[in-house]
Design a protein around this motif. Structure first.
Motif, PDB file in Angstrom:
ATOM      1  N   GLY A 190     -90.847 -14.351 -23.799  1.00  0.00           N
ATOM      2  CA  GLY A 190     -91.812 -15.306 -23.285  1.00  0.00           C
ATOM      3  C   GLY A 190     -91.256 -16.716 -23.159  1.00  0.00           C
ATOM      4  N   LEU A 191     -90.018 -16.813 -22.658  1.00  0.00           N
ATOM      5  CA  LEU A 191     -89.355 -18.108 -22.537  1.00  0.00           C
ATOM      6  C   LEU A 191     -89.053 -18.406 -21.078  1.00  0.00           C
ATOM      7  CD1 LEU A 191     -86.755 -17.482 -25.397  1.00  0.00           C
ATOM      8  CD2 LEU A 191     -88.808 -18.905 -25.583  1.00  0.00           C
ATOM      9  N   GLN A 192     -88.560 -19.607 -20.833  1.00  0.00           N
ATOM     10  CA  GLN A 192     -88.087 -19.969 -19.510  1.00  0.00           C
ATOM     11  C   GLN A 192     -86.901 -20.914 -19.643  1.00  0.00           C
ATOM     12  OE1 GLN A 192     -91.386 -21.942 -17.616  1.00  0.00           O
ATOM     13  NE2 GLN A 192     -90.888 -23.934 -18.514  1.00  0.00           N
ATOM     14  N   VAL A 193     -86.065 -20.945 -18.618  1.00  0.00           N
ATOM     15  CA  VAL A 193     -84.949 -21.875 -18.577  1.00  0.00           C
ATOM     16  C   VAL A 193     -85.230 -22.897 -17.486  1.00  0.00           C
ATOM     17  CG1 VAL A 193     -82.475 -22.176 -18.272  1.00  0.00           C
ATOM     18  CG2 VAL A 193     -83.349 -20.096 -19.349  1.00  0.00           C
ATOM     19  N   THR A 194     -85.234 -24.162 -17.870  1.00  0.00           N
ATOM     20  CA  THR A 194     -85.424 -25.245 -16.917  1.00  0.00           C
ATOM     21  C   THR A 194     -84.070 -25.868 -16.611  1.00  0.00           C
ATOM     22  OG1 THR A 194     -87.632 -25.701 -17.820  1.00  0.00           O
ATOM     23  CG2 THR A 194     -86.602 -27.432 -16.484  1.00  0.00           C
ATOM     24  N   TYR A 195     -83.710 -25.898 -15.324  1.00  0.00           N
ATOM     25  CA  TYR A 195     -82.419 -26.442 -14.902  1.00  0.00           C
ATOM     26  C   TYR A 195     -82.625 -27.857 -14.364  1.00  0.00           C
ATOM     27  CZ  TYR A 195     -80.547 -21.725 -15.304  1.00  0.00           C
ATOM     28  OH  TYR A 195     -80.165 -20.493 -15.777  1.00  0.00           O
ATOM     29  N   PHE A 196     -82.100 -28.843 -15.095  1.00  0.00           N
ATOM     30  CA  PHE A 196     -82.120 -30.215 -14.591  1.00  0.00           C
ATOM     31  C   PHE A 196     -81.075 -30.361 -13.495  1.00  0.00           C
ATOM     32  CE2 PHE A 196     -81.204 -34.805 -14.807  1.00  0.00           C
ATOM     33  CZ  PHE A 196     -82.499 -35.287 -14.643  1.00  0.00           C
ATOM     34  N   THR A 197     -79.901 -29.812 -13.733  1.00  0.00           N
ATOM     35  CA  THR A 197     -78.875 -29.592 -12.721  1.00  0.00           C
ATOM     36  C   THR A 197     -78.309 -28.209 -13.024  1.00  0.00           C
ATOM     37  OG1 THR A 197     -76.955 -30.408 -13.964  1.00  0.00           O
ATOM     38  CG2 THR A 197     -78.281 -32.059 -12.796  1.00  0.00           C
ATOM     39  N   ARG A 198     -77.340 -27.777 -12.214  1.00  0.00           N
ATOM     40  CA  ARG A 198     -76.721 -26.471 -12.459  1.00  0.00           C
ATOM     41  C   ARG A 198     -76.099 -26.404 -13.843  1.00  0.00           C
ATOM     42  NH1 ARG A 198     -71.605 -24.042  -8.981  1.00  0.00           N
ATOM     43  NH2 ARG A 198     -71.325 -22.124 -10.193  1.00  0.00           N
ATOM     44  N   TYR A 199     -75.593 -27.538 -14.333  1.00  0.00           N
ATOM     45  CA  TYR A 199     -74.886 -27.558 -15.606  1.00  0.00           C
ATOM     46  C   TYR A 199     -75.700 -28.180 -16.735  1.00  0.00           C
ATOM     47  CZ  TYR A 199     -70.959 -26.424 -12.589  1.00  0.00           C
ATOM     48  OH  TYR A 199     -70.135 -25.818 -11.682  1.00  0.00           O
ATOM     49  N   TRP A 200     -76.989 -28.341 -16.525  1.00  0.00           N
ATOM     50  CA  TRP A 200     -77.842 -28.952 -17.552  1.00  0.00           C
ATOM     51  C   TRP A 200     -79.117 -28.126 -17.625  1.00  0.00           C
ATOM     52  CZ3 TRP A 200     -77.010 -33.991 -19.904  1.00  0.00           C
ATOM     53  CH2 TRP A 200     -78.041 -34.378 -20.764  1.00  0.00           C
ATOM     54  N   ALA A 201     -79.260 -27.317 -18.679  1.00  0.00           N
ATOM     55  CA  ALA A 201     -80.380 -26.390 -18.779  1.00  0.00           C
ATOM     56  C   ALA A 201     -80.981 -26.425 -20.173  1.00  0.00           C
ATOM     57  CB  ALA A 201     -79.920 -24.971 -18.439  1.00  0.00           C
ATOM     58  N   THR A 202     -82.283 -26.135 -20.241  1.00  0.00           N
ATOM     59  CA  THR A 202     -82.993 -26.122 -21.520  1.00  0.00           C
ATOM     60  C   THR A 202     -83.852 -24.866 -21.598  1.00  0.00           C
ATOM     61  OG1 THR A 202     -83.087 -28.537 -21.611  1.00  0.00           O
ATOM     62  CG2 THR A 202     -84.627 -27.337 -23.012  1.00  0.00           C
ATOM     63  N   VAL A 203     -83.774 -24.160 -22.725  1.00  0.00           N
ATOM     64  CA  VAL A 203     -84.613 -23.003 -22.984  1.00  0.00           C
ATOM     65  C   VAL A 203     -85.887 -23.472 -23.681  1.00  0.00           C
ATOM     66  CG1 VAL A 203     -84.788 -20.780 -24.151  1.00  0.00           C
ATOM     67  CG2 VAL A 203     -82.596 -21.525 -23.194  1.00  0.00           C
ATOM     68  N   SER A 204     -87.044 -23.096 -23.156  1.00  0.00           N
ATOM     69  CA  SER A 204     -88.323 -23.532 -23.725  1.00  0.00           C
ATOM     70  C   SER A 204     -89.344 -22.429 -23.574  1.00  0.00           C
ATOM     71  CB  SER A 204     -88.796 -24.807 -23.023  1.00  0.00           C
ATOM     72  OG  SER A 204     -88.970 -24.580 -21.640  1.00  0.00           O
TER      73      SER A 204
END
Length: 322
Positions: free
Chosen positions: A304-318
């Protein structure tokens, strides 16, 4: 585990210097996202210190952007070479340009010029001159130095597994934090800005911290020790499946999600972070290391998570948005 340093007295870590150098090159090439750069600067005080140091060095860096104006120099390989030059200047500046009371470590330049390197996500196996074996994990840098008197591996950063061969010469592994002497053995060494960890799988090793060379600690098979230049932690048992990276796998057994994300980040270029709201969720599973984005996709689907990509090389799991 390790005592924190004060913001104005600690050396800027190698990875932060390297990131600042790459941001500089990408910005001069016109391929950097200014918002992403600002977000990187705002992410920590160390990032901002590294960027301020770069800005103070404008005069020394002035000739590099001119070279980047040539279309033939836009390739990724040339950018890496140019970033290495910027990083070298950053390291060289450590003796004369400081932030607060801080200098810079010499280790970054040594790592960038190491004879043996692996990129994020890459593994490599090397047969040593004596018949032993050196296996390198992701994002690692090392040098081999054999002489008539001794055999020595310098691990600047990253992780290696070593299987020694019979030989009368002593076998040493040096990291920025100390020296490990093999006693006829198979053992792993992991090194980052915070310290070094040695894990013994066969026979034994001796460990000396850099600032306490007269104090020797012996580890037997199945034991592990984490240490800095000045002190070592208590000896622990080697965690199960710690060497699974040799098979291209990562095994998590009831890990906090942030621990899993931190390990996966080692095998992926850029920044991969875990949101504090899901950081302590327990995760168990076996994950392939050859496609981290596929691992993240599977992890998100099952937890039940998602990955948010700020750029291709900058991601956050939330947590997944509802």
């Amino acid at each position: 585990m390790f005592a924190p340093s004060t913001p104005h007295s600690a050396p800027i870590p190698r990875k932060v210097l390297a990131a600042a150098a790459h941001w500089h090159v990408e910005l001069q090439c016109g391929s950097a996202d200014p918002a992403a750069l600002q977000a990187w600067r705002d992410a920590s005080a160390e990032h901002e210190r590294a960027w301020v140091l770069l800005r103070r060095m404008d005069g020394q860096l002035a000739t590099i952007p001119q070279a980047l104006a040539l279309p033939a120099l836009q390739a990724a390989q040339q950018r890496r070479r140019t970033a290495a030059k910027v990083l070298a200047m950053l390291v060289a500046a450590g003796g004369g340009i400081v932030l607060g009371q801080a200098g810079l470590q010499s280790a970054p330049w040594q790592a960038w010029t190491a004879s043996l390197r692996t990129a994020p996500g890459q593994r490599r196996q090397v047969t040593l001159a004596d018949g032993g074996r050196l296996e390198m994990n992701t994002d690692s840098a090392a040098d081999i130095d054999y002489s008539a008197a001794r055999r020595r591996i310098r691990l600047h950063h990253g992780e290696v597994m070593i299987t020694t061969a019979p030989d009368a010469r002593p076998f040493l592994v040096e990291t920025p934090h100390g020296v490990i002497r093999a006693l006829g053995t198979r053992f792993g060494v992991r090194c980052d800005d915070g310290g070094s960890t040695v894990s013994v799988y066969e026979h034994a090793v001796e460990v000396r911290c850099a600032a306490r060379a007269d104090a020797v600690r012996r580890l037997e098979a199945g034991q592990q020790l984490s240490f800095t230049a000045s002190a070592g932690d208590a000896v622990q048992a080697v965690p199960a499946h710690q060497d699974s990276w040799l098979r291209g796998m990562l095994v998590a057994a009831d890990w906090p999600l942030q621990q899993l994300v931190r390990e996966l980040a080692r095998y992926r270029r850029g920044r991969l972070a875990c949101d504090a709201g899901v950081a302590q969720r327990p995760v168990t599973g076996t994950y392939r290391l050859d496609d981290i984005d596929a691992v993240l996709e599977s992890l998100c689907a099952s937890h039940g998570l998602q990955v948010t990509y700020f750029t291709r090389y900058w991601a956050t799991v939330s947590a997944r948005s509802t």
